[in-house]
Design a protein around this motif. Structure first.
Motif, PDB file in Angstrom:
ATOM      1  N   ASN A 207       6.301 -50.632 -21.596  1.00  0.00           N
ATOM      2  CA  ASN A 207       7.614 -50.440 -22.212  1.00  0.00           C
ATOM      3  C   ASN A 207       8.370 -51.763 -22.184  1.00  0.00           C
ATOM      4  N   LEU A 208       8.703 -52.284 -23.362  1.00  0.00           N
ATOM      5  CA  LEU A 208       9.390 -53.568 -23.455  1.00  0.00           C
ATOM      6  C   LEU A 208      10.866 -53.423 -23.829  1.00  0.00           C
ATOM      7  N   VAL A 209      11.343 -52.195 -23.937  1.00  0.00           N
ATOM      8  CA  VAL A 209      12.725 -51.939 -24.343  1.00  0.00           C
ATOM      9  C   VAL A 209      13.667 -52.159 -23.161  1.00  0.00           C
ATOM     10  N   ASP A 210      14.790 -52.857 -23.416  1.00  0.00           N
ATOM     11  CA  ASP A 210      15.797 -53.111 -22.389  1.00  0.00           C
ATOM     12  C   ASP A 210      15.149 -53.680 -21.132  1.00  0.00           C
ATOM     13  N   PRO A 211      14.597 -54.879 -21.204  1.00  0.00           N
ATOM     14  CA  PRO A 211      13.807 -55.431 -20.092  1.00  0.00           C
ATOM     15  C   PRO A 211      14.597 -55.596 -18.798  1.00  0.00           C
ATOM     16  N   ASP A 212      13.896 -55.321 -17.689  1.00  0.00           N
ATOM     17  CA  ASP A 212      14.493 -55.511 -16.362  1.00  0.00           C
ATOM     18  C   ASP A 212      13.633 -56.438 -15.505  1.00  0.00           C
ATOM     19  N   ALA A 213      12.806 -57.259 -16.167  1.00  0.00           N
ATOM     20  CA  ALA A 213      12.005 -58.282 -15.495  1.00  0.00           C
ATOM     21  C   ALA A 213      11.630 -59.322 -16.538  1.00  0.00           C
TER      22      ALA A 213
ATOM     23  N   LEU B  10      17.532 -62.677 -16.676  1.00  0.00           N
ATOM     24  CA  LEU B  10      17.591 -63.021 -15.253  1.00  0.00           C
ATOM     25  C   LEU B  10      19.013 -62.937 -14.719  1.00  0.00           C
ATOM     26  N   GLN B  11      19.991 -63.242 -15.551  1.00  0.00           N
ATOM     27  CA  GLN B  11      21.391 -63.181 -15.113  1.00  0.00           C
ATOM     28  C   GLN B  11      21.810 -61.769 -14.728  1.00  0.00           C
ATOM     29  N   GLN B  12      21.081 -60.782 -15.225  1.00  0.00           N
ATOM     30  CA  GLN B  12      21.393 -59.389 -14.899  1.00  0.00           C
ATOM     31  C   GLN B  12      20.731 -58.948 -13.596  1.00  0.00           C
ATOM     32  N   GLY B  13      20.101 -59.882 -12.900  1.00  0.00           N
ATOM     33  CA  GLY B  13      19.462 -59.555 -11.621  1.00  0.00           C
ATOM     34  C   GLY B  13      17.989 -59.228 -11.723  1.00  0.00           C
ATOM     35  N   ALA B  14      17.405 -59.426 -12.901  1.00  0.00           N
ATOM     36  CA  ALA B  14      15.979 -59.127 -13.082  1.00  0.00           C
ATOM     37  C   ALA B  14      15.123 -60.137 -12.331  1.00  0.00           C
ATOM     38  N   PRO B  15      13.975 -59.699 -11.811  1.00  0.00           N
ATOM     39  CA  PRO B  15      13.068 -60.636 -11.142  1.00  0.00           C
ATOM     40  C   PRO B  15      12.330 -61.512 -12.145  1.00  0.00           C
TER      41      PRO B  15
ATOM     42  N   ALA C  70      18.242 -72.543 -13.075  1.00  0.00           N
ATOM     43  CA  ALA C  70      19.321 -72.068 -13.938  1.00  0.00           C
ATOM     44  C   ALA C  70      19.870 -70.718 -13.485  1.00  0.00           C
ATOM     45  N   ALA C  71      18.967 -69.814 -13.087  1.00  0.00           N
ATOM     46  CA  ALA C  71      19.379 -68.456 -12.724  1.00  0.00           C
ATOM     47  C   ALA C  71      19.618 -68.300 -11.231  1.00  0.00           C
ATOM     48  N   ASP C  72      19.441 -69.370 -10.472  1.00  0.00           N
ATOM     49  CA  ASP C  72      19.622 -69.333  -9.015  1.00  0.00           C
ATOM     50  C   ASP C  72      18.797 -68.195  -8.412  1.00  0.00           C
ATOM     51  N   THR C  73      17.509 -68.224  -8.729  1.00  0.00           N
ATOM     52  CA  THR C  73      16.605 -67.183  -8.247  1.00  0.00           C
ATOM     53  C   THR C  73      15.310 -67.831  -7.783  1.00  0.00           C
ATOM     54  N   GLU C  74      14.426 -67.033  -7.237  1.00  0.00           N
ATOM     55  CA  GLU C  74      13.115 -67.514  -6.813  1.00  0.00           C
ATOM     56  C   GLU C  74      12.049 -66.645  -7.448  1.00  0.00           C
ATOM     57  N   ALA C  75      11.106 -67.283  -8.107  1.00  0.00           N
ATOM     58  CA  ALA C  75      10.068 -66.539  -8.816  1.00  0.00           C
ATOM     59  C   ALA C  75       9.127 -65.829  -7.857  1.00  0.00           C
ATOM     60  N   VAL C  76       8.657 -64.672  -8.293  1.00  0.00           N
ATOM     61  CA  VAL C  76       7.551 -63.993  -7.621  1.00  0.00           C
ATOM     62  C   VAL C  76       6.281 -64.512  -8.289  1.00  0.00           C
ATOM     63  N   VAL C  77       5.515 -65.317  -7.564  1.00  0.00           N
ATOM     64  CA  VAL C  77       4.308 -65.914  -8.125  1.00  0.00           C
ATOM     65  C   VAL C  77       3.127 -64.995  -7.835  1.00  0.00           C
ATOM     66  N   LEU C  78       2.425 -64.585  -8.888  1.00  0.00           N
ATOM     67  CA  LEU C  78       1.378 -63.578  -8.736  1.00  0.00           C
ATOM     68  C   LEU C  78      -0.027 -64.124  -8.947  1.00  0.00           C
TER      69      LEU C  78
END
Length: 248
Positions: free
Chosen positions: A101-107, A129-134, A164-172
């Motif tokens: 599901n790609l609608v309204d992405p949360d990641a 990402l600004q919305q808190g998405a990982p 830019a988003a002041d976050t840390e990536a989850v590297v998989l």
């Protein structure tokens, strides 16, 4: 005692789709040995099915379940956490994520998207990402080798979005410890019983050694003079063929 060998693909087995000298024979010797063998890659311009088919086409002997790719690990993570991704990926990789599901992405999923790594797509990812998405990344590789030269890989763009988003990536994918551990779990061996062979001193060899695996660096692919200094304690050989000859 060594029980398993993990092989990076591009730069170790082949360059630009052409097998490196002695690589096909070296893989055949490993497959015929008592050692469990897995092929691991951060390649994200191809699906895992395509990677497997291309290796077969080059003459390598392997089974589909022996191939572990970073994009496939990303898909498993998305499914496990029921996430809806914004896909910043190469168009050839899109089939790897069919059915999600790609609608309204949360990641945000960030791969080596080549020409899609432009301002518009990066800014769209930033908005999510600004919305808190990982931020989910296939790896942090700085560059890869293609057509005789080094080219930007996904790592620099991961760092840009993190900043830019002041976050840390989850590297998989590589160099994440979880990626290596998932492969070891599939084989059923401990870290001290496995050897990682790669041409990337940091993402392949040093990362594997950081979790207790053995490491071997080959002087092919993206290897550059002096990379040995980044992998103290690792074996260093001119090629996979020479390394396998030494193992046996």
């Amino acid at each position: 005692m060594l029980q398993a060998v993990l092989l990076d693909i591009s730069g170790v087995l082949h360059e630009d789709g052409v097998p490196l000298p002695g690589a096909v024979e070296a893989v055949a010797r490993l497959q015929a040995s008592r050692l469990a063998l897995r092929f691991v890659t951060n390649t994200s311009r191809k699906t895992s099915a395509t990677v497997y088919a291309e290796l077969l086409g080059m003459g390598f002997e392997l089974e589909r379940q022996q191939v572990f790719t970073a994009p496939a690990a990303v898909r498993r993570y998305l499914e496990r956490h029921r996430l809806r991704p914004y896909l910043l990926v190469h168009e050839a990789l899109e089939p790897e994520f069919d059915g999600l599901n790609l609608v309204d992405p949360d990641a945000v999923v960030l791969c080596d998207a080549e020409h899609r790594l432009d301002y518009r797509h990066l800014d769209e990812a930033f908005q999510v990402l600004q919305q808190g998405a990982p931020l989910l990344a296939v790896g942090t590789n700085r560059y890869f080798r293609q057509h005789g030269g080094l080219h930007l890989d996904v790592g620099p763009f991961v760092k840009a979005l993190e900043y830019a988003a002041d976050t840390e990536a989850v590297v998989l994918g590589k160099p994440a410890a979880g990626f290596f551990r998932a492969v070891l779990e599939d084989v059923g061996v401990g870290a001290k019983e496995a050897l990682m062979i790669g041409d990337d001193a940091e993402a392949d060899v040093a990362a594997a050694m950081n979790i207790g695996m053995g490491g071997a660096l080959v002087r092919t692919g993206k290897y550059r003079q002096g990379d040995e200094a980044r992998t103290p304690g690792a074996s260093v050989e001119a090629s996979l063929a020479e390394l396998v000859a030494g193992l046996q």
